[in-house]
Scaffold this motif. Structure first.
Motif, PDB file in Angstrom:
ATOM      1  N   UNK A  32       0.852  -1.192   0.000  1.00  0.00           N
ATOM      2  CA  UNK A  32       0.000   0.000   0.000  1.00  0.00           C
ATOM      3  C   UNK A  32       0.887   1.240   0.000  1.00  0.00           C
ATOM      4  N   UNK A  33       0.259   2.397  -0.255  1.00  0.00           N
ATOM      5  CA  UNK A  33       0.988   3.664  -0.295  1.00  0.00           C
ATOM      6  C   UNK A  33       0.353   4.653   0.675  1.00  0.00           C
ATOM      7  N   UNK A  34       1.117   5.680   1.037  1.00  0.00           N
ATOM      8  CA  UNK A  34       0.586   6.743   1.889  1.00  0.00           C
ATOM      9  C   UNK A  34      -0.038   7.864   1.057  1.00  0.00           C
ATOM     10  N   UNK A  35       0.054   7.767  -0.262  1.00  0.00           N
ATOM     11  CA  UNK A  35      -0.456   8.789  -1.166  1.00  0.00           C
ATOM     12  C   UNK A  35      -1.544   8.198  -2.066  1.00  0.00           C
ATOM     13  N   UNK A  36      -2.220   9.060  -2.816  1.00  0.00           N
ATOM     14  CA  UNK A  36      -3.207   8.616  -3.803  1.00  0.00           C
ATOM     15  C   UNK A  36      -2.475   8.190  -5.080  1.00  0.00           C
ATOM     16  N   UNK A  37      -3.006   7.165  -5.717  1.00  0.00           N
ATOM     17  CA  UNK A  37      -2.469   6.711  -6.994  1.00  0.00           C
ATOM     18  C   UNK A  37      -3.592   6.707  -8.028  1.00  0.00           C
ATOM     19  N   UNK A  38      -3.365   7.441  -9.129  1.00  0.00           N
ATOM     20  CA  UNK A  38      -4.292   7.416 -10.257  1.00  0.00           C
ATOM     21  C   UNK A  38      -3.531   6.814 -11.437  1.00  0.00           C
ATOM     22  N   UNK A  39      -4.007   5.676 -11.930  1.00  0.00           N
ATOM     23  CA  UNK A  39      -3.276   4.975 -12.980  1.00  0.00           C
ATOM     24  C   UNK A  39      -4.120   4.735 -14.215  1.00  0.00           C
ATOM     25  N   UNK A  40      -3.446   4.515 -15.333  1.00  0.00           N
ATOM     26  CA  UNK A  40      -4.128   4.218 -16.598  1.00  0.00           C
ATOM     27  C   UNK A  40      -3.393   3.105 -17.325  1.00  0.00           C
ATOM     28  N   UNK A  41      -4.128   2.056 -17.652  1.00  0.00           N
ATOM     29  CA  UNK A  41      -3.583   0.956 -18.442  1.00  0.00           C
ATOM     30  C   UNK A  41      -3.570   1.358 -19.916  1.00  0.00           C
ATOM     31  N   UNK A  42      -2.397   1.417 -20.506  1.00  0.00           N
ATOM     32  CA  UNK A  42      -2.285   1.720 -21.931  1.00  0.00           C
ATOM     33  C   UNK A  42      -2.161   0.443 -22.760  1.00  0.00           C
ATOM     34  N   UNK A  43      -1.609  -0.606 -22.130  1.00  0.00           N
ATOM     35  CA  UNK A  43      -1.480  -1.878 -22.833  1.00  0.00           C
ATOM     36  C   UNK A  43      -1.187  -2.975 -21.820  1.00  0.00           C
ATOM     37  N   UNK A  44      -1.538  -4.213 -22.192  1.00  0.00           N
ATOM     38  CA  UNK A  44      -1.285  -5.349 -21.325  1.00  0.00           C
ATOM     39  C   UNK A  44      -2.529  -5.794 -20.575  1.00  0.00           C
ATOM     40  N   UNK A  45      -2.417  -6.934 -19.931  1.00  0.00           N
ATOM     41  CA  UNK A  45      -3.487  -7.471 -19.096  1.00  0.00           C
ATOM     42  C   UNK A  45      -2.904  -7.819 -17.743  1.00  0.00           C
ATOM     43  N   UNK A  46      -3.615  -7.447 -16.698  1.00  0.00           N
ATOM     44  CA  UNK A  46      -3.122  -7.669 -15.340  1.00  0.00           C
ATOM     45  C   UNK A  46      -4.228  -8.174 -14.431  1.00  0.00           C
ATOM     46  N   UNK A  47      -3.835  -9.040 -13.527  1.00  0.00           N
ATOM     47  CA  UNK A  47      -4.719  -9.451 -12.434  1.00  0.00           C
ATOM     48  C   UNK A  47      -4.435  -8.501 -11.270  1.00  0.00           C
ATOM     49  N   UNK A  48      -5.473  -7.901 -10.720  1.00  0.00           N
ATOM     50  CA  UNK A  48      -5.329  -6.987  -9.593  1.00  0.00           C
ATOM     51  C   UNK A  48      -6.152  -7.466  -8.419  1.00  0.00           C
ATOM     52  N   UNK A  49      -5.539  -7.477  -7.263  1.00  0.00           N
ATOM     53  CA  UNK A  49      -6.243  -7.736  -6.007  1.00  0.00           C
ATOM     54  C   UNK A  49      -6.161  -6.467  -5.179  1.00  0.00           C
ATOM     55  N   UNK A  50      -7.322  -5.880  -4.850  1.00  0.00           N
ATOM     56  CA  UNK A  50      -7.336  -4.630  -4.084  1.00  0.00           C
ATOM     57  C   UNK A  50      -8.487  -4.650  -3.093  1.00  0.00           C
TER      58      UNK A  50
END
Length: 276
Positions: A32-50
């Motif tokens: 985890x992080x102490x800050x906000x994260x705003x992300x954008x997938x431009x390519x690829x496939x990922x499994x995310x657990x959140x």
């Protein structure tokens, strides 16, 4: 196999960090992080657990992580990851949210993964301008437009302050029209109009139909046309109308008119010679 690259840029003006991950194949463990994260997938496939939920990420998915949201991810298939990220410290987020909502409270994004073309249209140019080190105040506009949109649609409960009257907006327009040839900032325009950045942006887009930066660029382009029609060289026109360099001028002029400044100038040179 494509080389893995990681590029990070800190923007002193916005006080946020932008990074670009290209060709990445490694998984990232739960953290985890102490800050906000705003992300954008431009390519690829990922499994995310959140936050104990599972997602399958693909192109154009956006990620919204609050501080302390635990998350981890791993690749799906053979595609490498191309990912844009913005890290926003809590203090920076507080300042922006207060400007937008009038409330100095940290937002909590209710969704961690979204698919939103409007948010993407603000995010991509913002990220690119930070990575390129742009000093144009258009960069601030995109940040405020992005966060205003995210707060209204994905953080609850948040109300947006209603823009003030037309008088303040006209002061801003008058200042831009008189100072278009100078390097002016969003802070200056807000001070003249006595509006916050968020209120100024909303007033402009509601009443004028464009952002303050687009209004400024339109004024500059209109003035540059007049100079080119007189036969002045594009490099001199760029300097006289406030563009940072000739390349910037050429790109904007072409996007507005469909012609390069040089080609536009030639039309009037030919016309004047014919008239003689």
């Amino acid at each position: 196999m494509k080389k893995e690259t990681r590029t990070i840029v800190y923007d002193e003006k916005l006080k946020i960090e932008a990074y670009l991950l290209e060709g990445i194949v490694q998984p990232f463990p739960n953290h985890f992080h102490e800050f906000y994260v705003l992300g954008l997938m431009e390519n690829g496939h990922r499994y995310l657990n959140c936050r104990h939920l599972e997602y399958s990420l693909s192109k154009s998915d956006m990620i919204l992580f609050n501080p302390n949201d635990n998350h981890g991810c791993a690749p799906i298939g053979d595609e490498t990851l191309y990912y844009r990220g913005l890290n926003i410290p809590q203090d920076s987020m507080l300042d922006i949210v207060e400007d937008i909502t009038g409330q100095r409270k940290l937002p909590v994004f209710m969704k961690n993964v979204i698919l939103d073309e409007d948010a993407k249209s603000y995010y991509q140019p913002l990220h690119e301008m930070i990575m390129q080190g742009s000093t144009e105040f258009e960069k601030e506009e995109y940040l405020y437009l992005l966060l205003s949109h995210l707060l209204q649609n994905y953080a609850q409960p948040f109300d947006v302050i209603t823009p003030k009257s037309n008088n303040e907006l006209e002061k801003a327009c008058d200042y831009i029209e008189k100072n278009y040839a100078k390097r002016i900032s969003l802070d200056e325009i807000c001070q003249i109009a006595n509006l916050s950045k968020s209120s100024l942006l909303r007033a402009f887009t509601k009443i004028k139909g464009v952002t303050p930066y687009r209004y400024l660029e339109t004024i500059r382009i209109n003035e540059s046309r007049k100079l080119l029609e007189k036969g002045i060289q594009p490099i001199d026109v760029a300097q006289q109308t406030g563009f940072s360099d000739q390349s910037h001028f050429t790109n904007y002029f072409s996007s507005f008119t469909g012609l390069t400044p040089g080609a536009y100038r030639e039309i009037f040179l030919d016309k004047n010679q014919h008239d003689e």
